[in-house]
Design a protein around this motif. Structure first.
Motif, PDB file in Angstrom:
ATOM      1  N   SER A   8       0.810  -1.220   0.000  1.00 22.88           N
ATOM      2  CA  SER A   8       0.000   0.000   0.000  1.00 22.88           C
ATOM      3  C   SER A   8       0.849   1.279   0.000  1.00 22.88           C
ATOM      4  CB  SER A   8      -0.942   0.010   1.208  1.00 22.88           C
ATOM      5  OG  SER A   8      -0.193  -0.010   2.414  1.00 22.88           O
ATOM      6  N   LYS A   9       2.120   1.179   0.390  1.00 28.37           N
ATOM      7  CA  LYS A   9       3.019   2.332   0.383  1.00 28.37           C
ATOM      8  C   LYS A   9       3.774   2.451  -0.941  1.00 28.37           C
ATOM      9  CE  LYS A   9       4.016   2.403   5.326  1.00 28.37           C
ATOM     10  NZ  LYS A   9       5.110   2.393   6.315  1.00 28.37           N
ATOM     11  N   GLY A  10       3.482   1.585  -1.901  1.00 28.35           N
ATOM     12  CA  GLY A  10       4.179   1.603  -3.182  1.00 28.35           C
ATOM     13  C   GLY A  10       5.536   0.923  -3.133  1.00 28.35           C
TER      14      GLY A  10
END
Length: 72
Positions: A8-10
């Motif tokens: 989700s943070k890339g």
């Protein structure tokens, strides 16, 4: 072929087999290139331009003033 997942943070983890082939260690910079066909090339930046200092042998010396193209 190796695979990883983006969180989700890339972020993603470079698979161990890829790290070994590229000699990637902590702190290694990865360069990402998107090609016109949509494929992606990832390169491990292995050298700094500073590491090339002294690699070209010459006896010519140029003063800083002589390098200035705007001098009068």
């Amino acid at each position: 072929m190796a695979e990883s997942t983006v969180n989700s943070k890339g972020q993603t983890t470079v698979p161990e087999s890829m790290r070994a082939m590229l000699n990637v260690q902590t702190g290694t910079h990865l360069l990402w290139h998107v090609m016109p066909d949509g494929s992606v090339i990832v390169r491990a930046k292995s050298q700094s331009i500073c590491s090339l200092a002294g690699s070209v042998k010459t006896d010519k010396h140029v003063d800083i003033e002589d390098m200035n193209p705007w001098r009068g």
